[in-house]
Motif scaffolding. Structure first.
Motif, PDB file in Angstrom:
ATOM      1  N   ASP A  72       0.806  -1.225   0.000  1.00 16.82           N
ATOM      2  CA  ASP A  72       0.000   0.000   0.000  1.00 16.82           C
ATOM      3  C   ASP A  72       0.839   1.276   0.000  1.00 16.82           C
ATOM      4  OD1 ASP A  72      -2.344  -1.399  -0.157  1.00 16.82           O
ATOM      5  OD2 ASP A  72      -2.842  -1.218   1.972  1.00 16.82           O
ATOM      6  N   GLN A  73       1.816   1.354   0.887  1.00 21.00           N
ATOM      7  CA  GLN A  73       2.630   2.571   0.990  1.00 21.00           C
ATOM      8  C   GLN A  73       3.413   2.821  -0.313  1.00 21.00           C
ATOM      9  OE1 GLN A  73       2.633   4.880   3.442  1.00 21.00           O
ATOM     10  NE2 GLN A  73       3.934   6.084   2.096  1.00 21.00           N
ATOM     11  N   GLN A  74       4.001   1.761  -0.875  1.00 21.85           N
ATOM     12  CA  GLN A  74       4.754   1.914  -2.111  1.00 21.85           C
ATOM     13  C   GLN A  74       3.846   2.322  -3.273  1.00 21.85           C
ATOM     14  OE1 GLN A  74       5.052  -0.689  -0.046  1.00 21.85           O
ATOM     15  NE2 GLN A  74       7.168  -0.623   0.626  1.00 21.85           N
ATOM     16  N   ILE A  75       2.670   1.744  -3.317  1.00 25.54           N
ATOM     17  CA  ILE A  75       1.724   2.085  -4.389  1.00 25.54           C
ATOM     18  C   ILE A  75       1.263   3.529  -4.255  1.00 25.54           C
ATOM     19  CG2 ILE A  75      -0.599   1.612  -5.269  1.00 25.54           C
ATOM     20  CD1 ILE A  75      -0.026  -1.378  -4.676  1.00 25.54           C
ATOM     21  N   GLN A  76       0.961   3.956  -3.042  1.00 26.46           N
ATOM     22  CA  GLN A  76       0.546   5.346  -2.828  1.00 26.46           C
ATOM     23  C   GLN A  76       1.656   6.314  -3.220  1.00 26.46           C
ATOM     24  OE1 GLN A  76      -0.728   5.604   1.249  1.00 26.46           O
ATOM     25  NE2 GLN A  76      -2.659   4.543   0.858  1.00 26.46           N
ATOM     26  N   THR A  77       2.888   5.998  -2.863  1.00 25.78           N
ATOM     27  CA  THR A  77       4.027   6.852  -3.232  1.00 25.78           C
ATOM     28  C   THR A  77       4.187   6.898  -4.742  1.00 25.78           C
ATOM     29  OG1 THR A  77       5.155   6.315  -1.165  1.00 25.78           O
ATOM     30  CG2 THR A  77       6.506   7.204  -2.947  1.00 25.78           C
ATOM     31  N   PHE A  78       4.100   5.736  -5.387  1.00 27.00           N
ATOM     32  CA  PHE A  78       4.229   5.676  -6.843  1.00 27.00           C
ATOM     33  C   PHE A  78       3.137   6.490  -7.528  1.00 27.00           C
ATOM     34  CE2 PHE A  78       3.113   3.728 -10.906  1.00 27.00           C
ATOM     35  CZ  PHE A  78       4.329   3.795 -11.564  1.00 27.00           C
ATOM     36  N   GLU A  79       1.885   6.292  -7.097  1.00 25.97           N
ATOM     37  CA  GLU A  79       0.770   7.005  -7.719  1.00 25.97           C
ATOM     38  C   GLU A  79       0.867   8.514  -7.500  1.00 25.97           C
ATOM     39  OE1 GLU A  79      -2.760   3.627  -7.764  1.00 25.97           O
ATOM     40  OE2 GLU A  79      -2.664   5.012  -6.077  1.00 25.97           O
ATOM     41  N   SER A  80       1.413   8.933  -6.365  1.00 22.46           N
ATOM     42  CA  SER A  80       1.559  10.373  -6.128  1.00 22.46           C
ATOM     43  C   SER A  80       2.673  10.966  -6.990  1.00 22.46           C
ATOM     44  CB  SER A  80       1.819  10.660  -4.651  1.00 22.46           C
ATOM     45  OG  SER A  80       3.096  10.209  -4.267  1.00 22.46           O
ATOM     46  N   GLN A  81       3.698  10.173  -7.278  1.00 23.43           N
ATOM     47  CA  GLN A  81       4.802  10.658  -8.115  1.00 23.43           C
ATOM     48  C   GLN A  81       4.479  10.556  -9.602  1.00 23.43           C
ATOM     49  OE1 GLN A  81       8.238   8.457  -6.847  1.00 23.43           O
ATOM     50  NE2 GLN A  81       8.457   9.629  -4.973  1.00 23.43           N
ATOM     51  N   MET A  82       3.656   9.602  -9.975  1.00 21.39           N
ATOM     52  CA  MET A  82       3.274   9.407 -11.379  1.00 21.39           C
ATOM     53  C   MET A  82       1.814   9.823 -11.524  1.00 21.39           C
ATOM     54  SD  MET A  82       6.045   8.324 -12.705  1.00 21.39           S
ATOM     55  CE  MET A  82       5.488   7.856 -14.314  1.00 21.39           C
ATOM     56  N   GLU A  83       1.602  11.108 -11.523  1.00 18.85           N
ATOM     57  CA  GLU A  83       0.254  11.665 -11.517  1.00 18.85           C
ATOM     58  C   GLU A  83      -0.597  11.088 -12.648  1.00 18.85           C
ATOM     59  OE1 GLU A  83      -1.598  16.069 -12.017  1.00 18.85           O
ATOM     60  OE2 GLU A  83       0.198  15.860 -10.786  1.00 18.85           O
ATOM     61  N   GLY A  84      -1.763  10.610 -12.287  1.00 19.65           N
ATOM     62  CA  GLY A  84      -2.702  10.078 -13.266  1.00 19.65           C
ATOM     63  C   GLY A  84      -2.574   8.590 -13.520  1.00 19.65           C
ATOM     64  N   VAL A  85      -1.534   7.949 -12.985  1.00 19.12           N
ATOM     65  CA  VAL A  85      -1.353   6.505 -13.172  1.00 19.12           C
ATOM     66  C   VAL A  85      -1.998   5.786 -11.988  1.00 19.12           C
ATOM     67  CG1 VAL A  85       0.310   4.624 -13.387  1.00 19.12           C
ATOM     68  CG2 VAL A  85       0.793   6.844 -14.431  1.00 19.12           C
ATOM     69  N   ARG A  86      -2.755   4.736 -12.286  1.00 15.07           N
ATOM     70  CA  ARG A  86      -3.429   3.965 -11.248  1.00 15.07           C
ATOM     71  C   ARG A  86      -2.860   2.550 -11.227  1.00 15.07           C
ATOM     72  NH1 ARG A  86      -6.671   2.837  -7.520  1.00 15.07           N
ATOM     73  NH2 ARG A  86      -8.434   1.445  -7.598  1.00 15.07           N
ATOM     74  N   VAL A  87      -2.626   2.036 -10.015  1.00 13.64           N
ATOM     75  CA  VAL A  87      -2.128   0.666  -9.846  1.00 13.64           C
ATOM     76  C   VAL A  87      -3.277  -0.189  -9.324  1.00 13.64           C
ATOM     77  CG1 VAL A  87      -0.484  -0.831  -8.666  1.00 13.64           C
ATOM     78  CG2 VAL A  87       0.216   1.468  -9.365  1.00 13.64           C
ATOM     79  N   ASN A  88      -3.607  -1.241 -10.076  1.00 17.71           N
ATOM     80  CA  ASN A  88      -4.651  -2.196  -9.680  1.00 17.71           C
ATOM     81  C   ASN A  88      -3.973  -3.462  -9.175  1.00 17.71           C
ATOM     82  OD1 ASN A  88      -6.739  -0.493 -10.725  1.00 17.71           O
ATOM     83  ND2 ASN A  88      -6.169  -1.190 -12.762  1.00 17.71           N
ATOM     84  N   VAL A  89      -4.307  -3.878  -7.968  1.00 19.76           N
ATOM     85  CA  VAL A  89      -3.703  -5.074  -7.371  1.00 19.76           C
ATOM     86  C   VAL A  89      -4.732  -6.193  -7.353  1.00 19.76           C
ATOM     87  CG1 VAL A  89      -2.593  -6.044  -5.329  1.00 19.76           C
ATOM     88  CG2 VAL A  89      -2.223  -3.639  -5.917  1.00 19.76           C
ATOM     89  N   LYS A  90      -4.330  -7.368  -7.860  1.00 18.65           N
ATOM     90  CA  LYS A  90      -5.185  -8.552  -7.813  1.00 18.65           C
ATOM     91  C   LYS A  90      -4.412  -9.630  -7.056  1.00 18.65           C
ATOM     92  CE  LYS A  90      -7.973 -11.625 -10.639  1.00 18.65           C
ATOM     93  NZ  LYS A  90      -8.474 -11.923 -11.971  1.00 18.65           N
ATOM     94  N   LYS A  91      -5.002 -10.113  -5.964  1.00 20.29           N
ATOM     95  CA  LYS A  91      -4.336 -11.099  -5.117  1.00 20.29           C
ATOM     96  C   LYS A  91      -4.875 -12.491  -5.404  1.00 20.29           C
ATOM     97  CE  LYS A  91      -3.465 -12.309  -0.320  1.00 20.29           C
ATOM     98  NZ  LYS A  91      -3.690 -11.984   1.075  1.00 20.29           N
ATOM     99  N   PHE A  92      -3.968 -13.446  -5.499  1.00 17.99           N
ATOM    100  CA  PHE A  92      -4.323 -14.851  -5.705  1.00 17.99           C
ATOM    101  C   PHE A  92      -3.875 -15.658  -4.492  1.00 17.99           C
ATOM    102  CE2 PHE A  92      -4.072 -13.116  -9.932  1.00 17.99           C
ATOM    103  CZ  PHE A  92      -5.070 -13.759 -10.639  1.00 17.99           C
ATOM    104  N   VAL A  93      -4.686 -16.618  -4.095  1.00 16.46           N
ATOM    105  CA  VAL A  93      -4.317 -17.526  -3.010  1.00 16.46           C
ATOM    106  C   VAL A  93      -4.200 -18.963  -3.517  1.00 16.46           C
ATOM    107  CG1 VAL A  93      -5.215 -16.101  -1.140  1.00 16.46           C
ATOM    108  CG2 VAL A  93      -6.724 -17.718  -2.282  1.00 16.46           C
ATOM    109  N   ASN A  94      -4.680 -19.217  -4.724  1.00 14.19           N
ATOM    110  CA  ASN A  94      -4.621 -20.540  -5.319  1.00 14.19           C
ATOM    111  C   ASN A  94      -3.555 -20.533  -6.413  1.00 14.19           C
ATOM    112  OD1 ASN A  94      -5.108 -22.713  -7.153  1.00 14.19           O
ATOM    113  ND2 ASN A  94      -7.143 -22.977  -6.251  1.00 14.19           N
ATOM    114  N   ILE A  95      -2.496 -21.288  -6.196  1.00 11.08           N
ATOM    115  CA  ILE A  95      -1.370 -21.262  -7.131  1.00 11.08           C
ATOM    116  C   ILE A  95      -1.745 -21.819  -8.508  1.00 11.08           C
ATOM    117  CG2 ILE A  95      -0.374 -23.487  -6.454  1.00 11.08           C
ATOM    118  CD1 ILE A  95       2.400 -22.041  -6.750  1.00 11.08           C
ATOM    119  N   GLU A  96      -2.617 -22.822  -8.559  1.00 10.54           N
ATOM    120  CA  GLU A  96      -3.020 -23.386  -9.840  1.00 10.54           C
ATOM    121  C   GLU A  96      -3.807 -22.354 -10.663  1.00 10.54           C
ATOM    122  OE1 GLU A  96      -3.587 -25.207  -6.951  1.00 10.54           O
ATOM    123  OE2 GLU A  96      -1.939 -26.633  -7.245  1.00 10.54           O
TER     124      GLU A  96
END
Length: 115
Positions: A72-96
């Motif tokens: 979260d902190q890294q994404i917020q820092t990145f998005e604040s430095q790269m104005e207008g860029v959005r980072v979408n995170v998708k989490k997986f728990v099933n390796i297959e």
């Protein structure tokens, strides 16, 4: 001989000054020509999103087993430095599921930007 050398060096210096002054043209290319993922793309210039139909650029990050709160902190820092860029995170728990989706998406020319 020294006079010819001095004139030649002076001409060379003048040529280099002219070359430097005119080669650092800061004008941005036409937004239609400034295409992300191409060789001439400039991140500091506007571009026309021909694939997504416009809007803000997005980065898709897929994670496996990771605690997405840790990013979260890294994404917020990145998005604040790269104005207008959005980072979408998708989490997986099933390796297959993760492996199947990665393989299929990459085969189709899609998938995450970061995984």
């Amino acid at each position: 001989m020294n006079k010819k050398l001095l004139i030649g060096a002076g001409a060379f210096v003048m040529f280099m000054i002219i070359l430097v002054v005119f080669s650092f043209d800061e004008k941005c290319p036409d937004p239609k020509d400034n295409i992300p993922t191409t060789e001439g793309y400039r991140v500091d210039c506007p571009f026309e999103d021909t694939v997504g139909g416009g809007g803000a650029p997005e980065i898709n990050l897929w994670v496996l087993f990771d605690n997405t709160d840790a990013f979260d902190q890294q994404i917020q820092t990145f998005e604040s430095q790269m104005e207008g860029v959005r980072v979408n995170v998708k989490k997986f728990v099933n390796i297959e599921e993760y492996e199947d989706l990665i393989i299929n998406e990459i085969a189709e020319g899609e998938g995450p930007d970061v995984f």
